[in-house]
Design a protein around this motif. Sequence first.
Motif, PDB file in Angstrom:
ATOM      1  N   GLU A   1      18.876   1.828   5.975  1.00 51.18           N
ATOM      2  CA  GLU A   1      19.807   0.997   5.214  1.00 51.18           C
ATOM      3  C   GLU A   1      19.356   0.737   3.778  1.00 51.18           C
ATOM      4  OE1 GLU A   1      20.197   0.132   9.581  1.00 51.18           O
ATOM      5  OE2 GLU A   1      18.527   0.252   8.153  1.00 51.18           O
ATOM      6  N   THR A   2      18.067   0.816   3.519  1.00 49.93           N
ATOM      7  CA  THR A   2      17.527   0.597   2.175  1.00 49.93           C
ATOM      8  C   THR A   2      16.522   1.700   1.863  1.00 49.93           C
ATOM      9  OG1 THR A   2      15.639  -0.737   2.924  1.00 49.93           O
ATOM     10  CG2 THR A   2      17.730  -1.905   2.505  1.00 49.93           C
ATOM     11  N   PRO A   3      16.179   1.895   0.584  1.00 50.15           N
ATOM     12  CA  PRO A   3      15.152   2.889   0.256  1.00 50.15           C
ATOM     13  C   PRO A   3      13.835   2.632   0.982  1.00 50.15           C
ATOM     14  CG  PRO A   3      16.340   2.263  -1.723  1.00 50.15           C
ATOM     15  CD  PRO A   3      16.814   1.344  -0.641  1.00 50.15           C
ATOM     16  N   GLN A   4      13.471   1.354   1.109  1.00 46.00           N
ATOM     17  CA  GLN A   4      12.221   1.010   1.796  1.00 46.00           C
ATOM     18  C   GLN A   4      12.267   1.425   3.269  1.00 46.00           C
ATOM     19  OE1 GLN A   4      13.987  -0.983  -0.195  1.00 46.00           O
ATOM     20  NE2 GLN A   4      12.589  -1.400  -1.897  1.00 46.00           N
ATOM     21  N   LYS A   5      13.400   1.143   3.916  1.00 53.94           N
ATOM     22  CA  LYS A   5      13.533   1.515   5.328  1.00 53.94           C
ATOM     23  C   LYS A   5      13.598   3.031   5.495  1.00 53.94           C
ATOM     24  CE  LYS A   5      15.721  -2.720   7.047  1.00 53.94           C
ATOM     25  NZ  LYS A   5      16.914  -3.297   7.722  1.00 53.94           N
ATOM     26  N   HIS A   6      14.178   3.697   4.512  1.00 49.47           N
ATOM     27  CA  HIS A   6      14.256   5.158   4.584  1.00 49.47           C
ATOM     28  C   HIS A   6      12.858   5.776   4.570  1.00 49.47           C
ATOM     29  CE1 HIS A   6      15.638   9.262   3.901  1.00 49.47           C
ATOM     30  NE2 HIS A   6      14.813   9.337   2.869  1.00 49.47           N
ATOM     31  N   ILE A   7      12.020   5.316   3.647  1.00 52.44           N
ATOM     32  CA  ILE A   7      10.653   5.845   3.576  1.00 52.44           C
ATOM     33  C   ILE A   7       9.912   5.561   4.881  1.00 52.44           C
ATOM     34  CG2 ILE A   7       8.422   5.639   2.410  1.00 52.44           C
ATOM     35  CD1 ILE A   7      10.583   7.163   0.832  1.00 52.44           C
ATOM     36  N   GLN A   8      10.073   4.361   5.402  1.00 47.22           N
ATOM     37  CA  GLN A   8       9.429   4.018   6.672  1.00 47.22           C
ATOM     38  C   GLN A   8       9.932   4.920   7.793  1.00 47.22           C
ATOM     39  OE1 GLN A   8       9.625  -0.138   7.738  1.00 47.22           O
ATOM     40  NE2 GLN A   8       8.905   0.211   9.826  1.00 47.22           N
TER      41      GLN A   8
ATOM     42  N   ARG B   1      10.609   5.364  -9.682  1.00 48.70           N
ATOM     43  CA  ARG B   1      10.899   4.204  -8.838  1.00 48.70           C
ATOM     44  C   ARG B   1      10.462   4.406  -7.393  1.00 48.70           C
ATOM     45  NH1 ARG B   1      15.718   5.152 -11.504  1.00 48.70           N
ATOM     46  NH2 ARG B   1      16.616   5.997  -9.592  1.00 48.70           N
ATOM     47  N   ALA B   2      10.282   5.651  -6.993  1.00 46.43           N
ATOM     48  CA  ALA B   2       9.882   5.920  -5.612  1.00 46.43           C
ATOM     49  C   ALA B   2       8.429   5.536  -5.357  1.00 46.43           C
ATOM     50  CB  ALA B   2      10.088   7.397  -5.288  1.00 46.43           C
ATOM     51  N   THR B   3       7.615   5.516  -6.405  1.00 41.80           N
ATOM     52  CA  THR B   3       6.182   5.275  -6.231  1.00 41.80           C
ATOM     53  C   THR B   3       5.865   3.894  -5.661  1.00 41.80           C
ATOM     54  OG1 THR B   3       5.762   6.795  -8.063  1.00 41.80           O
ATOM     55  CG2 THR B   3       3.947   5.383  -7.369  1.00 41.80           C
ATOM     56  N   PRO B   4       6.409   2.792  -6.218  1.00 37.85           N
ATOM     57  CA  PRO B   4       6.100   1.485  -5.625  1.00 37.85           C
ATOM     58  C   PRO B   4       6.626   1.334  -4.201  1.00 37.85           C
ATOM     59  CG  PRO B   4       7.774   1.275  -7.344  1.00 37.85           C
ATOM     60  CD  PRO B   4       7.206   2.653  -7.451  1.00 37.85           C
ATOM     61  N   ILE B   5       7.728   2.006  -3.878  1.00 38.52           N
ATOM     62  CA  ILE B   5       8.235   1.959  -2.502  1.00 38.52           C
ATOM     63  C   ILE B   5       7.224   2.604  -1.566  1.00 38.52           C
ATOM     64  CG2 ILE B   5      10.059   2.747  -0.943  1.00 38.52           C
ATOM     65  CD1 ILE B   5      11.977   2.691  -3.306  1.00 38.52           C
ATOM     66  N   LEU B   6       6.680   3.732  -2.000  1.00 40.49           N
ATOM     67  CA  LEU B   6       5.677   4.431  -1.196  1.00 40.49           C
ATOM     68  C   LEU B   6       4.415   3.595  -1.031  1.00 40.49           C
ATOM     69  CD1 LEU B   6       4.383   6.956   0.150  1.00 40.49           C
ATOM     70  CD2 LEU B   6       3.705   7.655  -2.164  1.00 40.49           C
ATOM     71  N   THR B   7       3.888   3.079  -2.140  1.00 40.33           N
ATOM     72  CA  THR B   7       2.634   2.317  -2.064  1.00 40.33           C
ATOM     73  C   THR B   7       2.800   1.041  -1.244  1.00 40.33           C
ATOM     74  OG1 THR B   7       3.147   1.284  -4.207  1.00 40.33           O
ATOM     75  CG2 THR B   7       1.736   3.235  -4.227  1.00 40.33           C
ATOM     76  N   ASP B   8       3.977   0.425  -1.332  1.00 37.27           N
ATOM     77  CA  ASP B   8       4.236  -0.772  -0.528  1.00 37.27           C
ATOM     78  C   ASP B   8       4.211  -0.428   0.962  1.00 37.27           C
ATOM     79  OD1 ASP B   8       5.153  -3.630  -0.313  1.00 37.27           O
ATOM     80  OD2 ASP B   8       6.887  -2.663   0.621  1.00 37.27           O
ATOM     81  N   TYR B   9       4.819   0.702   1.313  1.00 34.92           N
ATOM     82  CA  TYR B   9       4.808   1.117   2.721  1.00 34.92           C
ATOM     83  C   TYR B   9       3.382   1.407   3.190  1.00 34.92           C
ATOM     84  CZ  TYR B   9       5.006   4.036   6.825  1.00 34.92           C
ATOM     85  OH  TYR B   9       4.767   4.555   8.076  1.00 34.92           O
ATOM     86  N   LEU B  10       2.632   2.131   2.371  1.00 38.94           N
ATOM     87  CA  LEU B  10       1.265   2.489   2.757  1.00 38.94           C
ATOM     88  C   LEU B  10       0.392   1.247   2.906  1.00 38.94           C
ATOM     89  CD1 LEU B  10       0.689   5.625   0.482  1.00 38.94           C
ATOM     90  CD2 LEU B  10       1.239   5.577   2.925  1.00 38.94           C
TER      91      LEU B  10
ATOM     92  N   HIS C   1       1.584  -0.485   6.286  1.00 39.32           N
ATOM     93  CA  HIS C   1       1.569   0.215   7.569  1.00 39.32           C
ATOM     94  C   HIS C   1       0.417   1.204   7.748  1.00 39.32           C
ATOM     95  CE1 HIS C   1       5.613  -1.320   8.515  1.00 39.32           C
ATOM     96  NE2 HIS C   1       5.904  -1.084   7.248  1.00 39.32           N
ATOM     97  N   CYS C   2      -0.231   1.580   6.662  1.00 40.99           N
ATOM     98  CA  CYS C   2      -1.258   2.618   6.790  1.00 40.99           C
ATOM     99  C   CYS C   2      -2.603   2.180   6.229  1.00 40.99           C
ATOM    100  CB  CYS C   2      -0.796   3.896   6.082  1.00 40.99           C
ATOM    101  SG  CYS C   2       0.743   4.567   6.735  1.00 40.99           S
ATOM    102  N   ALA C   3      -2.773   0.900   5.999  1.00 40.64           N
ATOM    103  CA  ALA C   3      -4.033   0.417   5.423  1.00 40.64           C
ATOM    104  C   ALA C   3      -5.151   0.486   6.461  1.00 40.64           C
ATOM    105  CB  ALA C   3      -3.854  -1.005   4.924  1.00 40.64           C
TER     106      ALA C   3
END
Length: 223
Positions: free
Chosen positions: A180-187, A209-218, A221-223
Motif C-alpha cells: 500500500e505504501t513505498p515502505q510496505k512495498h520494499i518490506q 528518494r528510495a535510499t531512505p526507505i531502504l535504510t529505514d527498512y534495514l 528489520h535487518c539490524a
Amino acid sequence: MFRRIPKKKTVIPVFPTTLEGHGYQYNPNSDKISMFGEPDSPYIYKRTNNELHNFRLKQQVNQHIQQIICEKLEALGLHPHTTIYCTPDINSNTEKLLVVIPESRIFGVWSDRALFDDTLNSGCVLQCIERAIKEGYSIVITNQEQLTWIRDLKKALSIPQCNALGLSHHALQVEIPGNETPQKHIQYVFEHFVLTAPAKAIYVLASGRATPILTDYLDKHCA
C-alpha cells in the motif's frame, strides 16, 4: 417520494495508444526520444500553455517509455511479477543477488530528465541490469511508485498516472495488498523475494528518494 438517482458511469479518458500518437518517437539506433518525424529535435516538455494538459501528456508518455523498458528487460530474461521484475534464477542462484531500487515514478528509471534529454540507457536501469546478468547476478527490480492496481486496465499505476487518467477516485482501482505504501512495498519485496533467495551475498543499488526507505527498512528489520 424518494427517487433513486442513477449512478454516473465512470468513463476512463481515451488517449493515443502509441508514443507516436502523442507526437514523440523512440529511435532504437540512437537510443533517443524525440519529436515524431524529427529525430534530431529534443524532447519538448511544455507542449501547450495548459499545465494540466502538459501533466497528463507527460504521464501518458511515461507509460509508453516504461513499456519500452519492460520489453527490453523481458528480452534480457527478466520476468514480471505484478509491479516488479526478477530474473528466473532468483530461487536457484546460490551466489549473488542484486536488488535494484530506482527512485523515479517511471518503472526502471533512475532519472527521467536524463532519459528524455540524453538517451534511454543513460536514464534507466537497462545497462546496469545487462552488466549484472553477465557477471552472474540474479536480479530483483522494485517498483515502489506504482502501487495502485487498475482492474479495467489490468496494470498497476502511480498516483500521478491515476490523476492524469482521471482515475483518482475510480471505483475499479485497488491498492495492491501488502504494497500500500513505498515502505510496505520494499518490506514485501525483501520478505517474499530477497530474504527467501538462496544467494550467499545480497547487494542493493538504490537512488534518490528510495535510499531512505531502504535504510529505514534495514534499520528496523535487518539490524
